[in-house]
Scaffold this motif. Structure first.
Motif, PDB file in Angstrom:
ATOM      1  N   ASN A  47      51.514 -39.455-109.393  1.00  0.00           N
ATOM      2  CA  ASN A  47      52.346 -38.273-109.607  1.00  0.00           C
ATOM      3  C   ASN A  47      51.556 -36.981-109.397  1.00  0.00           C
ATOM      4  O   ASN A  47      51.595 -36.055-110.209  1.00  0.00           O
ATOM      5  CB  ASN A  47      52.958 -38.288-111.013  1.00  0.00           C
ATOM      6  CG  ASN A  47      54.105 -37.291-111.142  1.00  0.00           C
ATOM      7  OD1 ASN A  47      54.782 -36.978-110.154  1.00  0.00           O
ATOM      8  ND2 ASN A  47      54.325 -36.775-112.346  1.00  0.00           N
ATOM      9  N   VAL A  48      50.818 -36.932-108.280  1.00  0.00           N
ATOM     10  CA  VAL A  48      50.082 -35.728-107.893  1.00  0.00           C
ATOM     11  C   VAL A  48      50.398 -35.436-106.432  1.00  0.00           C
ATOM     12  O   VAL A  48      51.004 -36.261-105.736  1.00  0.00           O
ATOM     13  CB  VAL A  48      48.550 -35.903-108.062  1.00  0.00           C
ATOM     14  CG1 VAL A  48      48.197 -36.161-109.518  1.00  0.00           C
ATOM     15  CG2 VAL A  48      48.021 -37.026-107.160  1.00  0.00           C
ATOM     16  N   SER A  49      49.983 -34.276-105.944  1.00  0.00           N
ATOM     17  CA  SER A  49      50.189 -33.952-104.538  1.00  0.00           C
ATOM     18  C   SER A  49      49.220 -34.751-103.665  1.00  0.00           C
ATOM     19  O   SER A  49      48.216 -35.277-104.155  1.00  0.00           O
ATOM     20  CB  SER A  49      49.975 -32.458-104.303  1.00  0.00           C
ATOM     21  OG  SER A  49      48.605 -32.125-104.474  1.00  0.00           O
ATOM     22  N   ARG A  50      49.524 -34.817-102.363  1.00  0.00           N
ATOM     23  CA  ARG A  50      48.646 -35.534-101.436  1.00  0.00           C
ATOM     24  C   ARG A  50      47.269 -34.879-101.400  1.00  0.00           C
ATOM     25  O   ARG A  50      46.237 -35.572-101.337  1.00  0.00           O
ATOM     26  CB  ARG A  50      49.254 -35.537-100.034  1.00  0.00           C
ATOM     27  CG  ARG A  50      48.513 -36.423 -99.037  1.00  0.00           C
ATOM     28  CD  ARG A  50      49.247 -36.428 -97.701  1.00  0.00           C
ATOM     29  NE  ARG A  50      48.676 -37.407 -96.804  1.00  0.00           N
ATOM     30  CZ  ARG A  50      47.594 -37.206 -96.048  1.00  0.00           C
ATOM     31  NH1 ARG A  50      46.961 -36.041 -96.117  1.00  0.00           N
ATOM     32  NH2 ARG A  50      47.147 -38.156 -95.241  1.00  0.00           N
ATOM     33  N   GLN A  51      47.216 -33.540-101.473  1.00  0.00           N
ATOM     34  CA  GLN A  51      45.941 -32.828-101.470  1.00  0.00           C
ATOM     35  C   GLN A  51      45.126 -33.176-102.717  1.00  0.00           C
ATOM     36  O   GLN A  51      43.904 -33.369-102.648  1.00  0.00           O
ATOM     37  CB  GLN A  51      46.175 -31.317-101.394  1.00  0.00           C
ATOM     38  CG  GLN A  51      46.698 -30.813-100.050  1.00  0.00           C
ATOM     39  CD  GLN A  51      48.169 -31.115 -99.850  1.00  0.00           C
ATOM     40  OE1 GLN A  51      48.875 -31.492-100.799  1.00  0.00           O
ATOM     41  NE2 GLN A  51      48.630 -30.963 -98.610  1.00  0.00           N
ATOM     42  N   ASN A  52      45.795 -33.275-103.859  1.00  0.00           N
ATOM     43  CA  ASN A  52      45.095 -33.662-105.089  1.00  0.00           C
ATOM     44  C   ASN A  52      44.580 -35.096-105.007  1.00  0.00           C
ATOM     45  O   ASN A  52      43.505 -35.411-105.526  1.00  0.00           O
ATOM     46  CB  ASN A  52      46.019 -33.511-106.304  1.00  0.00           C
ATOM     47  CG  ASN A  52      45.951 -32.118-106.890  1.00  0.00           C
ATOM     48  OD1 ASN A  52      44.967 -31.402-106.690  1.00  0.00           O
ATOM     49  ND2 ASN A  52      46.991 -31.709-107.596  1.00  0.00           N
TER      50      ASN A  52
END
Length: 331
Positions: A47-52
């Protein structure tokens, strides 16, 4: 008082946040390397962004949370290892792929040393592992997994106290023993005594005699090989003076193992340093039950490695492709 309490609370909160971040990074690394998930899949699962997700995987790698093992044998490395084994009649040889920089190659050799130690300590029979010091061996310790092997013994072959009284930054025995849960036998004495008399006094101590007995019994030693050029570790790290380095060079010394200097054919070079050195001695021929592995890499290590191999000071090598090829081609 209130300010100190506030700062302490902030520090605790920061540590808690850091721990949560590392936990998340470890989860991301597990999903990436163990389960083969893509970054998009990792981002969705955590449940994080792809960048994260990218940053978490990079953090896990940078923090040393990911340990690398390669199961597929590399044909060129195996061929070079066999040529080295045949040329110098060695018991153990391992060659790893070369990178552009010596620093990367040192890391690669460190990974291979860690794998070798892990295999050794996974045996059910109690083992005695003796270690020298140096940057390559320190790199190996960083690559070791956490283990619990209380029946094994890790033994230091050379003094662990620097010239200013501090523990040597390149001593690895205590660090390794902590990581693998083994019994630790450090040599808590200076690398070099102030003089021959102090050396004799230190060597007479009961603990040092017991350590020598363990070293004699041990089947495996892993040592670094130091060069004696302008960037010699013994000199750069403050163990010997300009004059002492010049004396070694003038007498034809090209390298040292555990502080014991030798020439291009592996013959001992007697200098005043040896009258102060606190280290287990190098005996040739090597006892039939023992494997002494030199873990070393780089162009500046070619001359000392050749000397050690020609003189039979070691009967094992762990190095990179480029160094191995130069050793193979040497007269």
């Amino acid at each position: 008082m209130q300010k100190r309490l506030s700062e302490r609370g902030q520090n605790i909160e920061q540590k808690h946040q850091d721990q949560k971040r590392f936990d998340l990074a470890a989860r991301a690394a597990w999903l990436a390397y163990a389960l083969g998930r893509t970054q998009d899949e990792i981002a969705a699962e955590l449940n994080v962004s792809r960048q994260n997700a990218q940053r978490l995987i990079a953090l896990a790698s940078a923090a040393g949370l990911v340990k690398f093992r390669l199961d597929h044998p590399l044909a060129d490395c195996i061929a070079k290892a066999q040529k080295l084994r045949d040329k110098f009649s060695l018991k153990h040889v391992e060659v790893v792929p070369s990178a552009q920089s010596d620093e990367d190659n040192r890391l690669s050799v460190g990974i291979a040393v860690a794998s070798y130690i892990e295999t050794l300590l996974s045996q059910t029979e109690p083992q005695i592992l003796c270690l020298g010091t140096g940057r390559t061996l320190r790199s190996a310790v960083h690559q070791m997994p956490l283990m619990e092997k209380p029946k094994h013994k890790i033994v230091s072959l050379i003094g662990t106290v620097g010239p200013d009284g501090r523990a040597s930054p390149y001593d690895v025995v205590m660090r390794l023993a902590d990581r693998v849960g083994a019994q630790c036998y450090p040599l808590p004495m200076p690398v070099l005594a102030d003089g021959p008399e102090e050396r004799r006094m230190l060597q007479s101590q009961k603990g040092l005699r017991a350590l020598h007995d363990l070293a004699e019994e041990a089947r495996t030693w892993i040592v670094g090989v130091g060069d004696l050029g302008s960037q010699a570790s013994l000199h750069v790290d403050g163990f010997i003076t300009d004059e002492e380095l010049a004396e070694l060079q003038a007498k034809g010394a090209v390298g040292e193992i555990l502080g014991w200097a030798f020439d291009g054919q592996g013959g001992p070079v007697k200098t005043s340093i040896h009258d102060r050195l606190i280290a287990v001695g190098l005996a040739t021929p090597i006892a039939s039950h023992r494997t002494i592995i030199a873990a070393s890499v780089g162009a500046h290590k070619i001359a000392p490695l050749l000397g050690a191999l020609r003189g039979g000071l070691v009967n094992g090598v762990l190095t990179d492709e480029r160094t191995a090829q130069t050793l193979i081609e040497a007269p």
